[in-house]
Scaffold this motif. Structure first.
Motif, PDB file in Angstrom:
ATOM      1  N   ARG A 167     -19.817 -11.555  40.175  1.00  0.00           N
ATOM      2  CA  ARG A 167     -18.835 -12.483  40.735  1.00  0.00           C
ATOM      3  C   ARG A 167     -18.652 -12.182  42.214  1.00  0.00           C
ATOM      4  NH1 ARG A 167     -13.610 -10.108  37.507  1.00  0.00           N
ATOM      5  NH2 ARG A 167     -13.924  -7.977  38.150  1.00  0.00           N
ATOM      6  N   PHE A 168     -18.460 -13.256  42.996  1.00  0.00           N
ATOM      7  CA  PHE A 168     -18.400 -13.101  44.443  1.00  0.00           C
ATOM      8  C   PHE A 168     -17.901 -14.390  45.087  1.00  0.00           C
ATOM      9  CE2 PHE A 168     -22.553 -14.420  43.002  1.00  0.00           C
ATOM     10  CZ  PHE A 168     -22.821 -15.535  43.783  1.00  0.00           C
ATOM     11  N   ARG A 169     -17.594 -14.286  46.367  1.00  0.00           N
ATOM     12  CA  ARG A 169     -17.307 -15.460  47.199  1.00  0.00           C
ATOM     13  C   ARG A 169     -18.526 -15.646  48.092  1.00  0.00           C
ATOM     14  NH1 ARG A 169     -12.637 -17.967  46.903  1.00  0.00           N
ATOM     15  NH2 ARG A 169     -10.895 -16.860  46.007  1.00  0.00           N
ATOM     16  N   LEU A 170     -19.073 -16.829  48.072  1.00  0.00           N
ATOM     17  CA  LEU A 170     -20.305 -17.117  48.800  1.00  0.00           C
ATOM     18  C   LEU A 170     -19.979 -17.567  50.225  1.00  0.00           C
ATOM     19  CD1 LEU A 170     -23.365 -17.239  48.496  1.00  0.00           C
ATOM     20  CD2 LEU A 170     -23.114 -19.601  47.734  1.00  0.00           C
ATOM     21  N   ARG A 171     -20.449 -16.786  51.184  1.00  0.00           N
ATOM     22  CA  ARG A 171     -20.190 -17.106  52.596  1.00  0.00           C
ATOM     23  C   ARG A 171     -21.459 -17.246  53.418  1.00  0.00           C
ATOM     24  NH1 ARG A 171     -15.735 -14.035  51.065  1.00  0.00           N
ATOM     25  NH2 ARG A 171     -13.776 -15.060  51.541  1.00  0.00           N
ATOM     26  N   GLY A 172     -22.583 -16.886  52.846  1.00  0.00           N
ATOM     27  CA  GLY A 172     -23.845 -16.952  53.592  1.00  0.00           C
ATOM     28  C   GLY A 172     -24.985 -17.324  52.667  1.00  0.00           C
ATOM     29  N   PRO A 173     -26.212 -17.013  53.096  1.00  0.00           N
ATOM     30  CA  PRO A 173     -27.391 -17.353  52.301  1.00  0.00           C
ATOM     31  C   PRO A 173     -27.373 -16.653  50.936  1.00  0.00           C
ATOM     32  CG  PRO A 173     -28.014 -16.625  54.503  1.00  0.00           C
ATOM     33  CD  PRO A 173     -26.559 -16.361  54.358  1.00  0.00           C
ATOM     34  N   SER A 174     -28.056 -17.276  49.974  1.00  0.00           N
ATOM     35  CA  SER A 174     -28.210 -16.676  48.653  1.00  0.00           C
ATOM     36  C   SER A 174     -29.618 -16.978  48.154  1.00  0.00           C
ATOM     37  CB  SER A 174     -27.160 -17.201  47.669  1.00  0.00           C
ATOM     38  OG  SER A 174     -27.271 -18.601  47.523  1.00  0.00           O
ATOM     39  N   ARG A 175     -30.075 -16.123  47.240  1.00  0.00           N
ATOM     40  CA  ARG A 175     -31.437 -16.272  46.709  1.00  0.00           C
ATOM     41  C   ARG A 175     -31.440 -15.882  45.239  1.00  0.00           C
ATOM     42  NH1 ARG A 175     -36.106 -12.870  46.261  1.00  0.00           N
ATOM     43  NH2 ARG A 175     -38.035 -13.962  46.789  1.00  0.00           N
ATOM     44  N   PHE A 176     -31.941 -16.769  44.389  1.00  0.00           N
ATOM     45  CA  PHE A 176     -32.075 -16.534  42.964  1.00  0.00           C
ATOM     46  C   PHE A 176     -33.556 -16.300  42.674  1.00  0.00           C
ATOM     47  CE2 PHE A 176     -28.193 -18.763  43.451  1.00  0.00           C
ATOM     48  CZ  PHE A 176     -27.414 -18.602  42.322  1.00  0.00           C
ATOM     49  N   HIS A 177     -33.867 -15.219  41.962  1.00  0.00           N
ATOM     50  CA  HIS A 177     -35.264 -14.921  41.626  1.00  0.00           C
ATOM     51  C   HIS A 177     -35.349 -14.432  40.189  1.00  0.00           C
ATOM     52  CE1 HIS A 177     -38.730 -11.892  41.681  1.00  0.00           C
ATOM     53  NE2 HIS A 177     -39.275 -13.082  41.601  1.00  0.00           N
TER      54      HIS A 177
END
Length: 193
Positions: A167-177
């Motif tokens: 769990r987190f707050r998204l503030r920048g780039p993200s990547r799912f792999h």
């Protein structure tokens, strides 16, 4: 089986194409201006708006960022009014064949509610990268149901297996792999700020 509008494209794809064009026109942007803002070519944007091309997850992510919408919110705008009970057979499913990503809107956004639930499936080896969140500070909870997920958030790689929740707050780039050897299936809860 997907519902089509007679031209061979699904009703979701046709609605998405039309909505993407509407959003650009609402902002008073030319295709050239949208291309500059999104980093997508003018010809790709034109084909997306005409329904000649189905967007990849990465392309749709860029357009959502430019239009300041979550992917679920954009897909909701393609539908009429979503029901309170969302039967499995009526949940919107969107596929990105190029990346091996399938997204099911289990509990779509709804007026007056801040959370939504999405089921994501990534094939083994698949990667989805997003440059920026559509809405900075978006709260997300990812619960892995099957397989393994490598998720990069704020330049930190997290490895989650079955039963794990990140769990987190998204503030920048993200990547799912999905490193494999099997696909990964996860539930994503998104809570608007």
């Amino acid at each position: 089986m997907r519902e089509t509008d007679g031209s061979g494209i699904s009703s979701v794809e046709a609605g998405l194409a039309a909505r993407l064009g509407e959003l650009r026109v609402e902002r008073g942007w030319s295709l050239d201006e949208l291309a500059r803002r999104s980093g997508l070519s003018r010809s790709t944007l034109s084909r997306l708006e005409r329904g000649e091309l189905s967007p990849t997850a990465a392309q749709l992510g860029r357009l959502c960022t430019v239009h300041e919408r979550t992917m679920s919110r954009l897909l909701l705008e393609v539908e009429e009014q979503p029901p309170q009970l969302v039967p499995a057979g009526r949940q919107t499913v969107w596929r990105d064949e190029a990346s091996g990503f399938v997204r099911r809107s289990v509990s779509p956004p709804h007026p007056g509610l801040r959370a939504e639930i999405v089921e994501g499936v990534l094939d083994a080896g698949a990667v989805i990268a997003y440059g920026n969140p559509p809405v900075p500070g978006l709260e997300q909870h990812i619960w892995v149901l099957e397989g393994t997920l490598h998720l990069t958030v704020d330049a930190t790689v997290h490895t989650a297996g079955p039963g794990d929740c990140l769990r987190f707050r998204l503030r920048g780039p993200s990547r799912f792999h999905c490193p494999g050897p099997d696909r990964v299936r996860y539930a994503l809860m998104i809570v608007a700020p």
